[in-house]
Design a protein around this motif. Structure first.
Motif, mmCIF file in Angstrom:
data_model
loop_
_atom_site.group_PDB
_atom_site.id
_atom_site.type_symbol
_atom_site.label_atom_id
_atom_site.label_comp_id
_atom_site.label_asym_id
_atom_site.label_seq_id
_atom_site.Cartn_x
_atom_site.Cartn_y
_atom_site.Cartn_z
ATOM 1 N N MET A 542 -31.673 -26.726 -43.878
ATOM 2 C CA MET A 542 -32.329 -27.248 -42.679
ATOM 3 C C MET A 542 -31.664 -26.710 -41.425
ATOM 4 S SD MET A 542 -34.971 -29.417 -42.895
ATOM 5 C CE MET A 542 -34.790 -30.430 -41.433
ATOM 6 N N ARG A 547 -36.625 -24.645 -43.062
ATOM 7 C CA ARG A 547 -37.153 -26.001 -43.151
ATOM 8 C C ARG A 547 -38.051 -26.203 -44.379
ATOM 9 N NH1 ARG A 547 -37.911 -29.809 -38.978
ATOM 10 N NH2 ARG A 547 -39.533 -31.368 -39.434
ATOM 11 N N LEU A 584 -37.239 -34.001 -40.791
ATOM 12 C CA LEU A 584 -38.520 -33.675 -41.425
ATOM 13 C C LEU A 584 -39.630 -34.588 -40.931
ATOM 14 C CD1 LEU A 584 -37.291 -33.080 -45.092
ATOM 15 C CD2 LEU A 584 -38.276 -31.344 -43.564
ATOM 16 N N GLU A 728 -32.583 -24.877 -36.323
ATOM 17 C CA GLU A 728 -33.540 -25.973 -36.478
ATOM 18 C C GLU A 728 -33.639 -26.710 -35.143
ATOM 19 O OE1 GLU A 728 -36.172 -28.362 -36.984
ATOM 20 O OE2 GLU A 728 -35.819 -27.207 -38.819
ATOM 21 N N ALA A 765 -39.662 -22.689 -38.675
ATOM 22 C CA ALA A 765 -39.384 -24.048 -39.137
ATOM 23 C C ALA A 765 -40.388 -24.995 -38.490
ATOM 24 C CB ALA A 765 -37.952 -24.450 -38.779
ATOM 25 N N SER A 767 -42.705 -27.991 -37.300
ATOM 26 C CA SER A 767 -42.599 -29.449 -37.263
ATOM 27 C C SER A 767 -43.587 -29.970 -36.229
ATOM 28 C CB SER A 767 -41.177 -29.881 -36.878
ATOM 29 O OG SER A 767 -40.872 -29.483 -35.546
#
Length: 932
Positions: A542, A547, A584, A728, A765, A767
């Motif tokens: 991470m 991710r 996450l 991240e 990554a 999100s």
């Protein structure tokens, strides 16, 4: 009876020259009668008059319920002995407590078997019991010789005492100087007693012997006793010795040994049966006359010997109890006895406890068996190990620790000694005594060749080191320790090493260590090793920006985390799992995992474990808009981390406090917390933790109109993040602030570069947060209305109200620049409402400024200027405004209902409101705001 010398005519000696102290006690009692609670600690050397003052307070407490407890040196090992003595008169009220509190109290006092009570619930039970008792009239709680109270009782009572405020309970505690005492270490109101002045000392001595106050013998006596009342009384007969005053003056001796010597003379004058009987009484953990008489029968002594000791003014016999006239006399009787006589006393007491009506007090009996042993004793060791296990299950960790240590001393088996030492180390760690845990774990390793014990000891040492030493150093130490070990021993060390490497910012090294742990674990047999290694591997992935792959690895561990006791696995496994779930954006799962871990840690008072769980839970609540919850959790986590010697965790918790203060514009508090943060991490090498405070200060500067300072700080931070290999963006969440600060400060090229970097990381990554804020930033930099629309759509999948409100604010500003004043009002008003609910004052002011520019008249709110509510008042106000009743608020905050009502009356006055409904409107709390 810590300072009352029971000599005829001398019962009031300690009250000479005590007018100021007596006034303080009368005020304490008067306040209780008026419904206000108060607490006073009386400190001083032995014999100075602490108990005399306490006894006077009891005498003057007419019309009050008096609850008493006296610490006894021999009972210091017995969990909850003091608490049981204090609340015994209230046992009939226990069933009226809330169910969980009643169960906790009954379990702690061995009134029933059950789950071990957590420290907070037990403290709340004591508080509720005292509050219930005070509902019908004022209460005086008198705790004498608190330095000898068992630690489990002291912690529960201290928890309750500190939360008393408006119940009508007066608490008076006496404690001896030079002794460790939780009450005197708690920064509570304290009155330190000194010796009597010469005139009062002379008046006291003249009650015993005829001596002039200006005579040389009296002057020397006063010098040597420093005016200590009990020392004056014990030494006064020496004034009749004509040779005494002619002796060469000697240096003053400590009061304790001098009094002990005086008592030794009295004890030496007893006949042989009396000396044996008084030693048995001194060795007893109980004042129960039946137990003592049964023990004396085993020595062919009868009850008449006790009457003779009462006539000799050594013991008091009343109400089925046998008490020494002074604790020091008990101490002298025990320690001046020959070792074989002490062992004999403990042996017959153990027998009395075994045979009495078929009942057995197993804990008292085990300690007597241990004290009776002249060498290794397998029976005593096993009995003490059982006592330790029961104490641990009841949450009495200090008592469990001492019992395991003593059991290890008594066993001759290396295998058992290793097990007992390891158990002691585990309890020490749970109790927050990391240094002691390290010593005990090393002793366990050196004592036995048992592979399981040695592996568990190594794992425990790694856990302690993880939160106490510079993380990168810990990583290297643990990797070295793991070299050449079998998988079952090496994997826990490598897992902890990977965690330390992450905290230290050595992300690539941590990733390699986690991979190595995973490879070894897959070749081993224990499932726990495999999953723990996988958690750390996912965590390092991470941080490195992998991710999607990290989520895949992590998914294989979730059932393991759900089914496993969090206290049975490493701190870093649970904490980092929760962090991963938070990053996450699986907030419900993170909250569930952490709340379960918190419950387990609270249940047995595992403060060292509790601190990291609270701290990560605080950040989870912060990211989902529950700032007051987050602030309370982070505050508790910071306190516990500080108390248990975990500076990195303490700094992490403080960074959460500072971030909330930054968003709320509380610059003074934020900067002070930043100073504390840096002091804690100075030279510790926690390179992944230290950036948190820079991101926070950047937010403060951005929100308070210092965009250039924010841009410079966040530019430097971004370079540090690159150097660490942290890719991240959800970890620090500073990049949107960096882009906005550069743009507002006029450096568009820097803003464009930072946006490009953020977009690249979000693509790698992905999100919900990353997509939403990067679209907001794209709207800012590129003046793209579609980007704002897309950002707001993405925010619908993200439970972060502050982030969405900032997007609404940016969009509203964009619309104003496009002269779309009507359209701008909706997002600006939405932003204002969220900022106001969060009490993010600088951001509220910014939204209102833009609304006025849009021609929208913002509502007038009386007293909109910040009101100086205390942190406790803020907690009460927020819970009440959400519709909770006073008892519900009291339960949530571990306060009494009366104290909640007291705070509520002050809140009403400060905010100029008259009802709970008005309070809810005043605070503008949005009750419909969901967690997710």
């Amino acid at each position: 009876m810590g300072d009352v010398a029971m000599t005829p005519g001398h019962g009031q000696h300690g009250l000479l020259s005590r007018a100021e102290e007596q006034d303080r006690l009368r005020l304490l009692l008067a306040d209780a009668r008026r419904g206000r609670s108060g607490l006073l600690i009386l400190r001083g050397e032995p014999g100075v008059g602490k108990t005399a003052l306490l006894e006077e307070a009891v005498t003057e407490s007419a019309g009050m319920l008096v609850l008493r407890a006296t610490g006894i040196e021999m009972e210091a090992e017995l969990a909850f002995a003091g608490l049981g003595e204090l609340v015994r008169p209230l046992e009939s009220r226990v069933d009226r407590l809330p169910t969980l509190q009643a169960r906790a109290l009954r379990t702690a006092l061995s009134l029933e078997d059950g789950e071990p009570p957590d420290r907070l619930t037990l403290g709340a039970a004591a508080l509720t019991l005292l509050t219930d008792a005070a509902a019908t009239g004022p209460v005086l709680v008198a705790v004498d010789d608190a330095h000898w109270m068992d630690e489990a009782s002291a912690r529960a009572l201290l928890f309750a005492f500190r939360r008393l405020q408006a119940e009508g309970v007066a608490v008076l505690v006496t404690a001896r100087d030079g002794e460790r005492c939780l009450f005197t270490e708690a920064n509570l109101p304290t009155l330190t007693l000194a010796g009597l002045n010469p005139a009062a000392a002379a008046a006291l001595v003249q009650r015993v012997v005829d001596v002039a106050a200006d005579s040389e013998p009296f002057k020397r006596l006063y010098r040597e006793t420093a005016g200590n009342p009990l020392a004056l009384l014990e030494a006064a007969p020496a004034l009749c010795d004509s040779g005494w005053a002619a002796q060469e003056p000697e240096s003053p001796l400590p009061v304790g040994p001098r009094l002990t010597a005086a008592y030794a003379t009295r004890l030496a004058a007893l006949p042989e049966p009396g000396r044996r009987a008084v030693t048995v009484a001194a060795a007893s953990f109980t004042e129960d006359a039946v137990v003592l008489i049964e023990a004396l029968h085993a020595l062919a002594l009868d009850a008449e010997v006790l009457q003779a000791l009462e006539a000799a003014k050594v013991l008091n016999l009343s109400g089925g109890k046998v008490r020494f006239v002074h604790p020091l006399l008990r101490s002298a009787a025990y320690h001046l006895a020959a070792p074989e006589l002490r062992r004999e006393s403990h042996r017959v007491l153990a027998g009395a406890l075994t045979d009495r009506d078929g009942l057995v007090d197993r804990d008292q009996r085990s300690w007597h068996l241990a004290a009776a042993a002249a060498g290794p004793d397998v029976t005593a060791a096993a009995a003490l190990a059982d006592t330790a296990a029961r104490a641990r299950d009841r949450g009495a960790l200090p008592a469990a620790l001492r019992a395991y240590e003593r059991a290890a001393e008594l066993t001759s088996s290396q295998f058992d000694q290793g097990r007992y030492l390891l158990a002691a180390a585990e309890v020490a760690q749970l109790a927050g005594r990391g240094d002691q845990a390290l010593v005990l774990a090393e002793a366990a390793t050196n004592t036995t060749d048992d592979a399981t014990v040695r592996a568990d000891a190594a794992g425990l040492r790694s856990q302690v080191l993880l939160v106490r030493q510079p993380p990168r150093r810990v990583h290297d130490q643990l990797v070295d320790m793991a070299a050449g070990l079998e998988a079952t021993q090496a994997v826990p060390l490598l897992v902890a090493a990977a965690g330390a490497g992450c905290m230290g910012g050595a992300i690539l090294q941590a990733r390699a260590t986690a991979d190595r742990a995973g490879a070894l674990a897959r070749n081993g047999e224990a499932v726990i090793f495999d999953h723990s290694a996988a958690v750390l591997r996912a965590h390092t992935m991470m941080l490195a920006g992998e991710r999607i792959d990290a989520a895949t690895v992590f998914s294989s561990c979730e059932q393991f985390l759900t089914d496993t006791d969090p206290l049975s696995i490493g701190i870093e496994v649970t904490s980092f799992s929760a962090m991963d779930l938070m990053w996450l954006e699986r907030f419900p799962a993170a909250r569930t995992l952490l709340e379960r871990a918190v419950r387990c840690a609270r249940k047995i008072g595992a403060c060292e474990r509790l601190a990291p769980y609270l701290t990560v839970l605080a950040e989870t609540q912060l990211r989902t808009g529950y700032w007051d919850d987050a602030y309370a959790l982070a505050s508790e986590g910071a306190t516990l981390a500080g108390e248990t010697g975990q500076p990195v965790l303490q700094a992490y918790a403080i960074s959460t406090l500072a971030r909330i203060e930054a968003a709320r514009g509380r610059a003074t508090q934020c900067i002070e917390h930043a100073r504390q943060f840096r002091g804690l991490l100075d030279s510790r090498g926690a390179d992944l933790v230290s950036p948190y405070i820079e991101a926070t200060l950047g937010l403060l500067e951005l929100g308070t109109g210092r965009e250039s300072e924010a841009a410079a700080r966040l530019d430097e931070l971004q370079q540090r993040v690159r150097d660490l290999g942290l890719r991240e963006p959800t970890v620090l969440q500073h990049q949107p602030d960096l882009i906005e600060a550069n743009l507002t400060a006029g450096d568009r090229s820097a803003a464009q570069a930072a946006l490009a970097e953020l977009l690249d990381q979000v693509q790698q990554a992905p999100s919900a947060w990353g997509h939403a804020v990067s679209e907001r930033c794209r709207g800012l930099v590129e003046a793209d209305e579609d980007a704002y629309h897309k950002a707001l759509q993405l925010h619908a999948h993200l439970p972060d109200p502050f982030a969405k409100a900032r997007t609404d604010l940016a969009y509203g500003r964009f619309l104003l620049r496009k002269r779309k004043r009507g359209a701008a009002r909706r997002p600006l008003n939405a932003a204002r409402q969220v900022f106001e609910r969060l009490r993010a004052d600088p951001w509220t002011a910014a939204a209102e400024k833009e609304l006025r520019a849009a021609g929208f008249k913002t509502p007038t709110r009386p007293g909109h200027a910040p009101v100086a509510l205390t942190e406790r008042e803020t907690q009460v106000a927020v819970l009440v405004s959400k519709g909770h009743t006073s008892p519900e608020v009291a339960a949530a905050l571990f306060l009494s209902t009366k104290t909640v009502e007291y705070h509520l009356s002050r809140i009403y006055a400060k905010l100029s409101v008259r009802s709970r409904t008005e309070l809810a409107g005043r605070l503008a709390v949005n009750r419909d705001h969901p967690h997710e």
